[in-house]
Design a protein around this motif. Structure first.
Motif, PDB file in Angstrom:
ATOM      1  N   UNK A 296      70.658  38.155  44.867  1.00 25.63           N
ATOM      2  CA  UNK A 296      71.990  37.803  44.392  1.00 25.63           C
ATOM      3  C   UNK A 296      72.859  39.014  44.079  1.00 25.63           C
ATOM      4  N   UNK A 297      72.265  40.191  43.921  1.00 29.62           N
ATOM      5  CA  UNK A 297      73.037  41.329  43.441  1.00 29.62           C
ATOM      6  C   UNK A 297      74.143  41.710  44.425  1.00 29.62           C
ATOM      7  N   UNK A 298      73.807  41.839  45.693  1.00 31.70           N
ATOM      8  CA  UNK A 298      74.828  42.212  46.680  1.00 31.70           C
ATOM      9  C   UNK A 298      75.864  41.098  46.871  1.00 31.70           C
TER      10      UNK A 298
ATOM     11  N   UNK B 254      67.512  43.093  32.491  1.00 31.44           N
ATOM     12  CA  UNK B 254      66.722  41.971  33.006  1.00 31.44           C
ATOM     13  C   UNK B 254      67.539  41.140  33.981  1.00 31.44           C
ATOM     14  N   UNK B 255      68.794  40.843  33.624  1.00 34.30           N
ATOM     15  CA  UNK B 255      69.637  40.046  34.506  1.00 34.30           C
ATOM     16  C   UNK B 255      69.857  40.768  35.829  1.00 34.30           C
ATOM     17  N   UNK B 256      70.132  42.064  35.786  1.00 38.35           N
ATOM     18  CA  UNK B 256      70.340  42.822  37.020  1.00 38.35           C
ATOM     19  C   UNK B 256      69.076  42.839  37.870  1.00 38.35           C
ATOM     20  N   UNK B 257      67.934  43.017  37.237  1.00 41.03           N
ATOM     21  CA  UNK B 257      66.673  43.029  37.980  1.00 41.03           C
ATOM     22  C   UNK B 257      66.397  41.677  38.634  1.00 41.03           C
ATOM     23  N   UNK B 258      66.639  40.590  37.897  1.00 40.47           N
ATOM     24  CA  UNK B 258      66.420  39.259  38.454  1.00 40.47           C
ATOM     25  C   UNK B 258      67.423  38.959  39.563  1.00 40.47           C
ATOM     26  N   UNK B 259      68.652  39.453  39.409  1.00 41.61           N
ATOM     27  CA  UNK B 259      69.651  39.250  40.458  1.00 41.61           C
ATOM     28  C   UNK B 259      69.199  39.895  41.763  1.00 41.61           C
TER      29      UNK B 259
ATOM     30  N   UNK C  15      75.932  32.261  35.811  1.00 46.05           N
ATOM     31  CA  UNK C  15      74.746  32.911  36.370  1.00 46.05           C
ATOM     32  C   UNK C  15      73.549  32.553  35.494  1.00 46.05           C
ATOM     33  N   UNK C  16      72.588  31.862  36.073  1.00 47.89           N
ATOM     34  CA  UNK C  16      71.524  31.233  35.290  1.00 47.89           C
ATOM     35  C   UNK C  16      70.177  31.904  35.517  1.00 47.89           C
ATOM     36  N   UNK C  17      70.149  33.219  35.348  1.00 47.89           N
ATOM     37  CA  UNK C  17      68.904  33.961  35.502  1.00 47.89           C
ATOM     38  C   UNK C  17      68.250  34.267  34.161  1.00 47.89           C
ATOM     39  N   UNK C  18      69.066  34.468  33.129  1.00 43.12           N
ATOM     40  CA  UNK C  18      68.574  34.777  31.786  1.00 43.12           C
ATOM     41  C   UNK C  18      69.764  34.785  30.843  1.00 43.12           C
TER      42      UNK C  18
ATOM     43  N   UNK D  88      75.091  25.679  37.233  1.00 42.94           N
ATOM     44  CA  UNK D  88      74.212  26.840  37.147  1.00 42.94           C
ATOM     45  C   UNK D  88      74.146  27.502  38.521  1.00 42.94           C
ATOM     46  N   UNK D  89      74.167  28.840  38.534  1.00 43.29           N
ATOM     47  CA  UNK D  89      74.120  29.600  39.787  1.00 43.29           C
ATOM     48  C   UNK D  89      72.880  30.480  39.793  1.00 43.29           C
ATOM     49  N   UNK D  90      72.015  30.226  40.777  1.00 44.70           N
ATOM     50  CA  UNK D  90      70.796  31.033  40.930  1.00 44.70           C
ATOM     51  C   UNK D  90      70.606  31.536  42.358  1.00 44.70           C
ATOM     52  N   UNK D  91      71.413  31.034  43.272  1.00 46.83           N
ATOM     53  CA  UNK D  91      71.242  31.357  44.691  1.00 46.83           C
ATOM     54  C   UNK D  91      72.583  31.741  45.311  1.00 46.83           C
ATOM     55  N   UNK D  92      72.557  32.524  46.377  1.00 44.65           N
ATOM     56  CA  UNK D  92      73.811  32.912  47.030  1.00 44.65           C
ATOM     57  C   UNK D  92      74.662  31.720  47.461  1.00 44.65           C
ATOM     58  N   UNK D  93      74.042  30.655  47.956  1.00 47.02           N
ATOM     59  CA  UNK D  93      74.801  29.479  48.393  1.00 47.02           C
ATOM     60  C   UNK D  93      75.525  28.832  47.222  1.00 47.02           C
TER      61      UNK D  93
END
Length: 205
Positions: free
Chosen positions: A61-63, A51-56, A7-10, A29-34
């Motif tokens: 991406x969170x759901x 921060x990671x949860x907020x960016x997800x 997971x490449x958000x932070x 690196x994973x930044x998108x649902x696809x």
């Protein structure tokens, strides 16, 4: 070839990608649902859990992450990643969200502030020699559910005496560590995860 995402958000994304690549898997690196949908396993790196949860959530991406965990995707969470996997958090930020799925109670920043960071040997069940544990504003596990296997503990000196704290656990395809196994050249914790991913892929294919 096994494909494992980070997971490449932070957080420590590059270090995890390097460790996985050294083990011969395709690391992405994973930044998108696809991108999430295309991996056989996923690493949630250390960083800042809120921060990671907020960016997800911002990246929608969170759901999908929650759904992937429910569907049995193997996940390794390290430091902040352990917090993100936990079903319950102590000392969390107001309104802090998690991905969940791991039946544990985790105490955020349990070992103290940045200045309280430390390193030391950690004996991990399944490995023939201790790993070098790097603990940076690390959580620990306060309580585990019945289906959770404790893989490692460390002793912590407190004003009330020496406490034995859980720092690595496994529940089915979920693996979580309080420390940073991506720091340095010892990739055995990642190796445990790669084996877990390979077993899961084999069982479901």
């Amino acid at each position: 070839m096994t494909v494992i995402g980070v997971l490449a958000l932070q957080g420590d994304v590059r270090e995890h990608l390097r460790a996985l690549t050294a083990l011969g898997v395709e690391a992405v690196a994973v930044r998108r649902p696809a991108e999430l949908a295309a991996v056989d396993g996923l690493v949630l790196p250390g960083g800042e859990s809120t921060t990671i949860a907020r960016l997800a959530r911002t990246f929608d991406l969170l759901e999908p992450l929650r759904a992937a965990v429910r569907d049995g995707l193997p996940v390794l969470g390290t430091c902040a990643g352990m917090i993100l996997l936990a079903d319950r958090i102590l000392d969390g930020a107001a309104g802090q969200e998690t991905i969940g799925g791991l039946d544990v109670t985790v105490r955020r920043n349990a070992f103290g502030r940045q200045t309280d960071s430390f390193e030391g040997p950690v004996t991990v069940r399944g490995l023939d020699a201790p790993v070098h544990g790097v603990f940076i504003r690390a959580p620990w596990v306060e309580a585990v559910g019945k289906g959770v296997e404790v893989l490692a503990r460390v002793e912590v000196a407190t004003p009330h005496g020496v406490l034995d704290r859980i720092v690595m656990v496994r529940q089915g395809p979920l693996l979580a560590a309080s420390f940073h196994p991506e720091v340095g050249d010892d990739h055995r914790v990642h190796g445990l995860f790669v084996d877990l991913v390979t077993q899961t892929v084999t069982q479901t294919s």
